[in-house]
Design a protein around this motif. Structure first.
Motif, PDB file in Angstrom:
ATOM      1  N   VAL A   1      -5.746  -0.890  -3.395  1.00  0.00           N
ATOM      2  CA  VAL A   1      -4.855  -0.306  -2.386  1.00  0.00           C
ATOM      3  C   VAL A   1      -4.112  -1.432  -1.663  1.00  0.00           C
ATOM      4  CG1 VAL A   1      -4.744   1.091  -0.298  1.00  0.00           C
ATOM      5  CG2 VAL A   1      -6.396   1.645  -2.078  1.00  0.00           C
ATOM      6  N   GLU A   2      -4.890  -2.458  -1.318  1.00  0.00           N
ATOM      7  CA  GLU A   2      -4.312  -3.594  -0.596  1.00  0.00           C
ATOM      8  C   GLU A   2      -3.127  -4.179  -1.355  1.00  0.00           C
ATOM      9  OE1 GLU A   2      -5.046  -4.880   2.342  1.00  0.00           O
ATOM     10  OE2 GLU A   2      -6.505  -3.270   2.682  1.00  0.00           O
TER      11      GLU A   2
ATOM     12  N   ALA B   1      -0.133  -1.779  -1.515  1.00  0.00           N
ATOM     13  CA  ALA B   1       0.538  -1.725  -0.222  1.00  0.00           C
ATOM     14  C   ALA B   1       1.418  -2.949  -0.049  1.00  0.00           C
ATOM     15  CB  ALA B   1      -0.492  -1.645   0.905  1.00  0.00           C
ATOM     16  N   LYS B   2       0.858  -4.113  -0.393  1.00  0.00           N
ATOM     17  CA  LYS B   2       1.622  -5.342  -0.214  1.00  0.00           C
ATOM     18  C   LYS B   2       2.882  -5.330  -1.076  1.00  0.00           C
ATOM     19  CE  LYS B   2       1.429 -10.292  -0.146  1.00  0.00           C
ATOM     20  NZ  LYS B   2       0.751 -11.514  -0.508  1.00  0.00           N
TER      21      LYS B   2
ATOM     22  N   VAL C   1       5.547  -2.824   0.504  1.00  0.00           N
ATOM     23  CA  VAL C   1       6.287  -3.312   1.673  1.00  0.00           C
ATOM     24  C   VAL C   1       7.187  -4.486   1.294  1.00  0.00           C
ATOM     25  CG1 VAL C   1       4.691  -2.454   3.421  1.00  0.00           C
ATOM     26  CG2 VAL C   1       4.396  -4.769   2.511  1.00  0.00           C
ATOM     27  N   THR C   2       6.781  -5.263   0.306  1.00  0.00           N
ATOM     28  CA  THR C   2       7.650  -6.361  -0.135  1.00  0.00           C
ATOM     29  C   THR C   2       8.948  -5.795  -0.698  1.00  0.00           C
ATOM     30  OG1 THR C   2       5.638  -7.519  -0.757  1.00  0.00           O
ATOM     31  CG2 THR C   2       7.708  -8.508  -1.446  1.00  0.00           C
TER      32      THR C   2
ATOM     33  N   CYS D   1      10.308  -2.949   0.026  1.00  0.00           N
ATOM     34  CA  CYS D   1      11.094  -2.432   1.153  1.00  0.00           C
ATOM     35  C   CYS D   1      11.919  -3.550   1.787  1.00  0.00           C
ATOM     36  CB  CYS D   1      10.186  -1.836   2.227  1.00  0.00           C
ATOM     37  SG  CYS D   1       9.421  -0.302   1.744  1.00  0.00           S
ATOM     38  N   ALA D   2      11.294  -4.721   1.912  1.00  0.00           N
ATOM     39  CA  ALA D   2      11.978  -5.818   2.587  1.00  0.00           C
ATOM     40  C   ALA D   2      13.088  -6.393   1.722  1.00  0.00           C
ATOM     41  CB  ALA D   2      10.972  -6.906   2.959  1.00  0.00           C
ATOM     42  N   VAL D   3      12.856  -6.381   0.402  1.00  0.00           N
ATOM     43  CA  VAL D   3      13.840  -6.997  -0.493  1.00  0.00           C
ATOM     44  C   VAL D   3      15.084  -6.113  -0.659  1.00  0.00           C
ATOM     45  CG1 VAL D   3      14.171  -7.816  -2.853  1.00  0.00           C
ATOM     46  CG2 VAL D   3      12.077  -8.357  -1.642  1.00  0.00           C
TER      47      VAL D   3
ATOM     48  N   ALA E   1       9.708  -2.701   5.551  1.00  0.00           N
ATOM     49  CA  ALA E   1      10.267  -4.052   5.626  1.00  0.00           C
ATOM     50  C   ALA E   1       9.728  -4.783   6.847  1.00  0.00           C
ATOM     51  CB  ALA E   1      11.794  -3.981   5.689  1.00  0.00           C
TER      52      ALA E   1
ATOM     53  N   ILE F   1       6.885  -4.247   8.385  1.00  0.00           N
ATOM     54  CA  ILE F   1       5.478  -4.585   8.159  1.00  0.00           C
ATOM     55  C   ILE F   1       5.381  -5.838   7.291  1.00  0.00           C
ATOM     56  CG2 ILE F   1       3.371  -3.838   6.976  1.00  0.00           C
ATOM     57  CD1 ILE F   1       4.017  -1.007   7.899  1.00  0.00           C
ATOM     58  N   TYR F   2       6.216  -5.884   6.244  1.00  0.00           N
ATOM     59  CA  TYR F   2       6.189  -7.067   5.393  1.00  0.00           C
ATOM     60  C   TYR F   2       6.518  -8.317   6.213  1.00  0.00           C
ATOM     61  CZ  TYR F   2       7.407 -10.608   2.043  1.00  0.00           C
ATOM     62  OH  TYR F   2       7.458 -11.792   1.370  1.00  0.00           O
ATOM     63  N   LEU F   3       7.619  -8.254   6.943  1.00  0.00           N
ATOM     64  CA  LEU F   3       8.085  -9.435   7.675  1.00  0.00           C
ATOM     65  C   LEU F   3       7.079  -9.881   8.723  1.00  0.00           C
ATOM     66  CD1 LEU F   3      11.852  -8.579   8.108  1.00  0.00           C
ATOM     67  CD2 LEU F   3      10.882 -10.428   6.749  1.00  0.00           C
TER      68      LEU F   3
ATOM     69  N   TYR G   1       2.753  -9.600   6.491  1.00  0.00           N
ATOM     70  CA  TYR G   1       2.412 -10.212   5.208  1.00  0.00           C
ATOM     71  C   TYR G   1       3.105 -11.550   4.985  1.00  0.00           C
ATOM     72  CZ  TYR G   1       0.062  -5.951   3.645  1.00  0.00           C
ATOM     73  OH  TYR G   1      -0.799  -4.914   3.514  1.00  0.00           O
TER      74      TYR G   1
ATOM     75  N   LYS H   1       4.819 -15.079   4.741  1.00  0.00           N
ATOM     76  CA  LYS H   1       4.620 -16.398   5.319  1.00  0.00           C
ATOM     77  C   LYS H   1       5.984 -17.027   5.461  1.00  0.00           C
ATOM     78  CE  LYS H   1       0.125 -16.675   3.233  1.00  0.00           C
ATOM     79  NZ  LYS H   1       0.263 -15.345   2.569  1.00  0.00           N
TER      80      LYS H   1
ATOM     81  N   LYS I   1      -6.714  -5.205   5.345  1.00  0.00           N
ATOM     82  CA  LYS I   1      -5.443  -5.443   6.023  1.00  0.00           C
ATOM     83  C   LYS I   1      -4.602  -4.169   6.104  1.00  0.00           C
ATOM     84  CE  LYS I   1      -2.065  -8.941   6.578  1.00  0.00           C
ATOM     85  NZ  LYS I   1      -1.690 -10.290   6.276  1.00  0.00           N
ATOM     86  N   TRP I   2      -4.465  -3.471   4.977  1.00  0.00           N
ATOM     87  CA  TRP I   2      -3.649  -2.263   4.940  1.00  0.00           C
ATOM     88  C   TRP I   2      -4.241  -1.193   5.848  1.00  0.00           C
ATOM     89  CZ3 TRP I   2       0.877  -0.567   4.622  1.00  0.00           C
ATOM     90  CH2 TRP I   2       1.137   0.795   4.394  1.00  0.00           C
TER      91      TRP I   2
END
Lengths: 294, 287
Positions: A2-3, A6-7, A10-11, A13-15, B85, B87-89, B92, B94, B176-177
């Motif tokens: 899951v971790e 999830a990571k 969200v990555t 989403c940001a990109v 986005a 949450i990532y920034l 997560y 670095k 973390k999640w």
């Protein structure tokens, strides 16, 4: 598991933002360049005749570019001092309650949809301009009567629309000026006004400049409101001429343009995009420098 | 103080008061004028019927439905991406090249004017993806426009969540999640909601980005299936209708009627964010 998922999500989403900016840029360039080749760079960018639907069409957009530059510069040059002094009132002169009240009014001004500014401009500014036009150009044989839709109306509307931005950014930077500076200035015998104009404003200069550049960006990109008040003909940007801005050219002709005319409009879009990107880069550089100062 | 100095000071005060008074008077004038001109057009049938020469009705119900649909669709798309986005920034990423690039892109996106979004939306969603003039094209276009707003507000809200919360949750053995889902997002909720309300305000007032993407149709969809197929049909929002009414149709009664409705909405949205900020003062709770 899951971790990790999830990571990754969200990555992604940001990109998306990076993809968005890249594809917008790619599309603007892709669609905006063909006309440069088909019409010719110089006759397109430096031509002054705009007759897209004539038998022998001409696609010169120089006047449109100059109008955007002149309209934006004048509205910012007038708007920034008014905004700055309003910000001074909010932060240095007014009491807490008055300041909160006016701050709320400024916030509301920023939230009013641009079409409402345009509508009010049509109803209030244009008739006034028409009155003036009839006085100033009575008996003139060269002036084309515009009925009040002119550059001056557009500049006033733009000036009003950038005020909230300028006020907010200036107020923030004035607030950030250290109390010690004010105290020192007052202790040296300077009056409150001397302190404000000789100490506080110079200390907040970089923030105020950022506000001005933000205003340039807003004015340059505003489309609907000024399209309603600036008239519908491509002309040299004189106060009482009916003019087209880069943005209003798109709004008013994109709906029906075909073929080469449409391609040229995309070039107009590209020119606007380049201007905006320059403003953006200047802004980001200023912000980075301001960040480094702190 | 010398006499000259006194005069100069006095002039300074006068100018400052004049400029500040200008903004307030301007706002008051705008509100009074719009209500005086438009209040008479706004009644129940104006809000619940569609303009029709046959039935002899004047109304903006179709535009209201379109506006609501575009707001809902845009937010459905934007909230997950924007919050994700942020949450990532904040949680997560670095510091490094990617983060700098994302932040640069977010800044750039928020500086692009709506007419450019409109052009891109028309070319990409409308033509390349074949969605034409439709509510969906409009929503996807506005997604790009309000994404930075949601991302920024969520990021700010996440930044104010105390570090203890994260350490505490991790110390208790939460992943973390799990921490993000159960501790951080709920704590950041007021900030997220503020961002959403601000975004709704921008969408309600938007026109340039919608003219060439969502189009201008004002028909009222029939039933649920009509509402669904509306997604793929043209739909003009209130602002677009105002623009068309004032320019090409010369129907100033409708234009001012819409202006009244829009002003009331803007006032409510403004009040909403203010109340939210007062009630959930994130910084106060966490301090």
């Amino acid at each position: 598991m899951v971790e990790q998922t999830a990571k990754s999500i969200v990555t992604i989403c940001a990109v998306v933002t990076i993809f968005a900016v890249c594809s917008i840029t790619a599309y603007m360039v892709m669609k905006g360049t063909p006309a440069l080749k088909n019409v010719g760079v110089s006759s397109l960018l430096f031509g002054t005749s705009w007759k897209p639907t004539a038998a022998e069409p001409a696609y010169g957009i120089l006047y449109i570019i100059i109008t955007s530059i002149v309209g934006t510069s004048v509205s910012v040059l007038v708007g920034v001092p008014i905004g700055l002094l309003s910000a001074v009132f909010l932060t240095e002169v007014a009491g807490k309650k008055t300041s909160a009240f006016i701050g709320a009014a400024v916030e509301l001004l920023a939230a009013i949809p641009s079409v409402i500014y345009g509508l009010l401009g049509m109803m209030l500014l244009n008739p006034l301009m028409y009155k003036w036009e009839k006085i100033f150009f009575a008996g003139s044989k060269t002036h084309q009567v515009t009925g009040g839709s002119n550059l001056l109306s557009a500049i006033i509307v733009l000036m009003i629309m950038i005020l909230p931005t300028v006020i907010n950014v200036s107020a923030t930077s004035i607030k950030a000026v250290s109390k010690d500076l004010r105290a020192a200035s007052l202790a040296l015998g300077a009056s409150k006004m001397q302190t404000i104009f000789r100490v506080v404003i110079p200390a907040a200069k970089s923030g105020i400049m950022t506000g001005a550049v933000l205003g340039v960006g807003r004015a340059l990109g505003e489309a609907m409101a000024i399209n309603m008040v600036a008239g519908g003909a491509v002309n040299l940007p004189l106060p009482f001429n009916s003019v087209r801005f880069l943005t209003t050219q798109l709004v008013s002709e994109m709906g029906y343009a075909q073929g080469l005319h449409r391609q040229v409009l995309f070039t107009v879009g590209l020119v606007l995009y380049i201007f905006i990107m320059i403003v953006n880069l200047v802004l980001q550089k200023m912000r980075r420098e301001a960040g480094a100062d702190e | 103080m010398s006499k000259k100095r006194k005069i100069k000071d006095f002039l300074g005060y006068v100018m400052i008061y004049l400029c500040a008074g200008f903004s307030v008077l301007l706002l008051a004038a705008i509100i009074v004028y719009v209500f005086a001109k438009g209040a008479k057009s706004v009644n129940l049938s104006f809000l619940t019927s569609v303009t029709s020469v046959l039935k002899g009705t004047v109304g903006i119900a179709g535009n209201i439905v379109n506006t609501i649909m575009i707001v809902v669709m845009t937010m459905l798309i934007t909230i997950p991406f924007g919050v994700g986005a942020a949450i990532y920034l904040n949680e997560y990423a670095k510091p490094g090249k990617l983060v700098r690039l994302i932040e640069f892109a977010t800044e750039t996106l928020s500086g692009i004017p709506s007419i450019i979004f409109g052009l891109f939306g028309m070319m990409f969603f409308g033509q390349t993806l074949g969605l034409g003039y439709s509510v969906l094209t409009g929503a996807l276009t506005l997604f790009l426009m309000v994404l930075p707003l949601i991302t920024r507000n969520t990021q700010e809200a996440l930044k104010t969540v105390r570090e203890d919360y994260r350490q505490g949750a991790l110390g208790l053995g939460a992943g973390k999640w799990y921490t993000i889902r159960t501790i951080l997002i709920p704590s950041a909720m007021p900030g997220i909601i503020t961002g959403v309300i601000l975004a709704v305000g921008r969408i309600v007032g938007e026109s340039a980005a919608l003219l060439f993407t969502a189009g201008s149709a004002a028909v009222l969809p029939k039933g649920l299936s009509g509402l669904f197929s509306k997604l793929f049909q043209s739909g003009g929002t209130m602002t677009v209708e105002l623009y068309l009414a004032a320019t090409s149709e010369g129907d100033f009664d409708t234009a001012f009627g819409i202006a009244v409705v829009l002003l009331i909405l803007v006032l409510l949205i403004n009040l909403g964010t203010k109340m939210l900020a007062a009630k959930f003062d994130v910084t106060r709770i966490n301090r």
